[in-house]
Design an enzyme around this catalytic site. Sequence first.
Site, PDB file in Angstrom:
ATOM      1  N   LYS A 299      37.767  26.820  52.457  1.00  0.00           N
ATOM      2  CA  LYS A 299      37.436  27.387  51.139  1.00  0.00           C
ATOM      3  C   LYS A 299      36.044  26.917  50.749  1.00  0.00           C
ATOM      4  CE  LYS A 299      39.557  29.940  48.067  1.00  0.00           C
ATOM      5  NZ  LYS A 299      40.534  31.016  48.364  1.00  0.00           N
TER       6      LYS A 299
ATOM      7  N   GLY B 106      49.061  41.096  34.606  1.00  0.00           N
ATOM      8  CA  GLY B 106      47.728  41.199  35.229  1.00  0.00           C
ATOM      9  C   GLY B 106      47.559  42.615  35.737  1.00  0.00           C
TER      10      GLY B 106
ATOM     11  N   GLY C  78      44.520  43.676  37.248  1.00  0.00           N
ATOM     12  CA  GLY C  78      43.248  43.664  37.979  1.00  0.00           C
ATOM     13  C   GLY C  78      43.498  44.200  39.375  1.00  0.00           C
ATOM     14  N   ASN C  79      42.751  43.715  40.348  1.00  0.00           N
ATOM     15  CA  ASN C  79      42.887  44.236  41.713  1.00  0.00           C
ATOM     16  C   ASN C  79      44.333  44.137  42.206  1.00  0.00           C
ATOM     17  OD1 ASN C  79      43.044  43.352  44.747  1.00  0.00           O
ATOM     18  ND2 ASN C  79      41.325  44.745  44.605  1.00  0.00           N
TER      19      ASN C  79
ATOM     20  N   GLY D 254      47.338  43.239  40.599  1.00  0.00           N
ATOM     21  CA  GLY D 254      48.382  43.827  39.750  1.00  0.00           C
ATOM     22  C   GLY D 254      48.332  45.343  39.736  1.00  0.00           C
ATOM     23  N   TYR D 255      47.128  45.900  39.640  1.00  0.00           N
ATOM     24  CA  TYR D 255      46.998  47.360  39.582  1.00  0.00           C
ATOM     25  C   TYR D 255      47.520  47.996  40.874  1.00  0.00           C
ATOM     26  CZ  TYR D 255      44.915  51.972  40.026  1.00  0.00           C
ATOM     27  OH  TYR D 255      44.751  53.318  40.254  1.00  0.00           O
TER      28      TYR D 255
HETATM   29  P1  NAD Z   1      41.218  40.224  38.896  1.00  0.00           P
HETATM   30  O1  NAD Z   1      40.171  39.456  38.212  1.00  0.00           O
HETATM   31  O2  NAD Z   1      40.876  41.546  39.527  1.00  0.00           O
HETATM   32  O3  NAD Z   1      42.420  40.537  37.873  1.00  0.00           O
HETATM   33  C1  NAD Z   1      43.016  39.568  37.065  1.00  0.00           C
HETATM   34  C2  NAD Z   1      43.814  40.282  35.979  1.00  0.00           C
HETATM   35  O4  NAD Z   1      44.509  39.303  35.211  1.00  0.00           O
HETATM   36  C3  NAD Z   1      42.953  41.075  34.998  1.00  0.00           C
HETATM   37  O5  NAD Z   1      43.625  42.271  34.661  1.00  0.00           O
HETATM   38  C4  NAD Z   1      42.911  40.163  33.761  1.00  0.00           C
HETATM   39  O6  NAD Z   1      42.726  40.878  32.558  1.00  0.00           O
HETATM   40  C5  NAD Z   1      44.303  39.578  33.840  1.00  0.00           C
HETATM   41  N1  NAD Z   1      44.455  38.376  33.042  1.00  0.00           N
HETATM   42  C6  NAD Z   1      43.571  37.365  32.829  1.00  0.00           C
HETATM   43  N2  NAD Z   1      44.114  36.468  31.976  1.00  0.00           N
HETATM   44  C7  NAD Z   1      45.360  36.907  31.695  1.00  0.00           C
HETATM   45  C8  NAD Z   1      46.414  36.434  30.884  1.00  0.00           C
HETATM   46  N3  NAD Z   1      46.299  35.310  30.175  1.00  0.00           N
HETATM   47  N4  NAD Z   1      47.558  37.149  30.851  1.00  0.00           N
HETATM   48  C9  NAD Z   1      47.683  38.298  31.542  1.00  0.00           C
HETATM   49  N5  NAD Z   1      46.724  38.805  32.298  1.00  0.00           N
HETATM   50  C10 NAD Z   1      45.585  38.122  32.368  1.00  0.00           C
HETATM   51  O7  NAD Z   1      41.867  39.223  39.957  1.00  0.00           O
HETATM   52  P2  NAD Z   1      42.757  39.589  41.215  1.00  0.00           P
HETATM   53  O8  NAD Z   1      41.879  39.702  42.409  1.00  0.00           O
HETATM   54  O9  NAD Z   1      43.677  40.695  40.859  1.00  0.00           O
HETATM   55  O10 NAD Z   1      43.570  38.226  41.417  1.00  0.00           O
HETATM   56  C11 NAD Z   1      44.712  37.918  40.620  1.00  0.00           C
HETATM   57  C12 NAD Z   1      45.438  36.728  41.220  1.00  0.00           C
HETATM   58  O11 NAD Z   1      45.810  37.014  42.563  1.00  0.00           O
HETATM   59  C13 NAD Z   1      44.653  35.424  41.286  1.00  0.00           C
HETATM   60  O12 NAD Z   1      45.584  34.354  41.147  1.00  0.00           O
HETATM   61  C14 NAD Z   1      44.107  35.431  42.706  1.00  0.00           C
HETATM   62  O13 NAD Z   1      43.803  34.114  43.163  1.00  0.00           O
HETATM   63  C15 NAD Z   1      45.300  36.004  43.438  1.00  0.00           C
HETATM   64  N6  NAD Z   1      44.977  36.583  44.735  1.00  0.00           N
HETATM   65  C16 NAD Z   1      44.104  37.617  44.839  1.00  0.00           C
HETATM   66  C17 NAD Z   1      43.860  38.179  46.078  1.00  0.00           C
HETATM   67  C18 NAD Z   1      42.942  39.367  46.247  1.00  0.00           C
HETATM   68  O14 NAD Z   1      42.866  39.904  47.370  1.00  0.00           O
HETATM   69  N7  NAD Z   1      42.278  39.838  45.189  1.00  0.00           N
HETATM   70  C19 NAD Z   1      44.489  37.656  47.229  1.00  0.00           C
HETATM   71  C20 NAD Z   1      45.393  36.602  47.094  1.00  0.00           C
HETATM   72  C21 NAD Z   1      45.624  36.076  45.826  1.00  0.00           C
END
Ligand code: NAD
Length: 436
Positions: A107, A236, A238-239, A241-242
């Site tokens: 990391k 959530g 974002g990437n 959750g959506y």
């Molecule tokens: P992102 O920034 O695209 O989305 C995060 C989402 O969470 C946004 O919709 C934001 O508004 C929402 N959010 C923030 N604070 C919040 C709260 N208090 N309550 C509810 N929603 C809230 O991030 P992402 O890439 O979707 O990552 C989300 C999680 O998944 C993180 O823990 C990340 O480490 C993990 N993750 C992501 C990936 C990846 O490929 N993107 C891979 C493994 C793990």
Amino acid sequence: MENTGQKMLESALEIIKKTSHSLGLDSETIRRLLEPEAIHEVNFPIELDNGKLRLFKGFRIQHNSSLGPYKGGIRFHPNVTRDEVQALATLMSIKCAVAGLPYGGGKGGIIVEPKHLSESELERLAKSYIRAIATVIGPNQDIPAPDVNTNPKIMRWMVDEYIKNVKVQMSNVKSSQRELNKLKATFTGKPVDNGGTLGRTEATGRGGVIIFQALLAKLSSKFKYQSSKLSIAVQGFGNVGYYFAKIAEEQEFKIVAVSDSKGAVFVREGLSVDTTMKCKKEKGTVAGCYCKGSVCDIRFGKTVTNEELLELPVDVLVPSALENVINEDNMRDIKAKIIIEMANGPVTEEAYEYLTKKGVIIVPDVLANSGGVTVSYLEWYQNMHNEKWSEDQVNTRLKTMMMQAFEVIWKKAQSKRIPLKQAAFELAIERIVKKE
Ligand code: NAD
């Protein structure tokens, strides 16, 4: 913020210690699992737009390479600490082993508030960091990727800078274009026109739905289900959750609630994921998307808080935003029967234990969200073999790999009568140790 990183590291090391003891490992083997193989701390300057120099601190921590080169993202955040990066590198070793990838864990991070930098300062920051760590990364050595506040555009800057540096060192050696192309495999999560792969953007959400469906197939004898009748709440949007919500909806599951940092929306009858995203883009949040005053777009639409979303009477809860959101304070109010940990560490240890005892099935993050790193591996593989796959080819391989990972962990959990998280950690540690 030193404390958050320290706590993350303590809890990652604690679970590794606990699992190693239950596997009967000797103390030296356990030490090798706890201690990273290398910690690189670099201080590097960049020129700001006003002509002044500013020094930044960054890290690259390489935890364990017994299964292959280190793999893990690079984050840009003001709260980055050495402990946090070490915790995340350690968990990447576990995740890669769980997913059956030929990688160890690594990391990286830079202590920076990226919002305070202009685009050109950000580019100089990314490139300067890469020059500082260039000798310790490479396609067979350590393979970074995007993480918090980094994205394909930043990967493009990084890979271009890396190749430029390596080319200088290789200027006396005759190297083929193909060999230089392989250097692109040093980074994953690149733009598709610069060696990236199709399917990476959706991969984490897609992988989560694959695991969820594999779990339901196992439970179907106990728990007759019809996908359209299962209600799902996703925290959530974002990437992760959506795409989880969108792909689950395509598979005819009923998404009843989604949220972002400003609030949540609950539609008992089921909501449309794309309509909700369109509304979020217009309003800046999903909260209030289905209702304007007392007039609702869809029957029963309701705005709820993020805390209320977690406690809704749903079958499945999918925390996809932040760590520690299901904890001692709210664990007694959780009504879901299945939790898919799509965020990293959304359920605390106490809550995990309490809910598991209550019969809630929790799919651990190291398995549920490993679709992202799995498609990163597929990107690396294509670069190394000079291939370019269609999105269908990527998705088919992702499905096969995720199903295999799930199957082994499920069997272990069933045969030893242990929770999926314990089975995942045991499997990962056994795989790492066997290769040492
Ligand atoms: P992102 O920034 O695209 O989305 C995060 C989402 O969470 C946004 O919709 C934001 O508004 C929402 N959010 C923030 N604070 C919040 C709260 N208090 N309550 C509810 N929603 C809230 O991030 P992402 O890439 O979707 O990552 C989300 C999680 O998944 C993180 O823990 C990340 O480490 C993990 N993750 C992501 C990936 C990846 O490929 N993107 C891979 C493994 C793990």
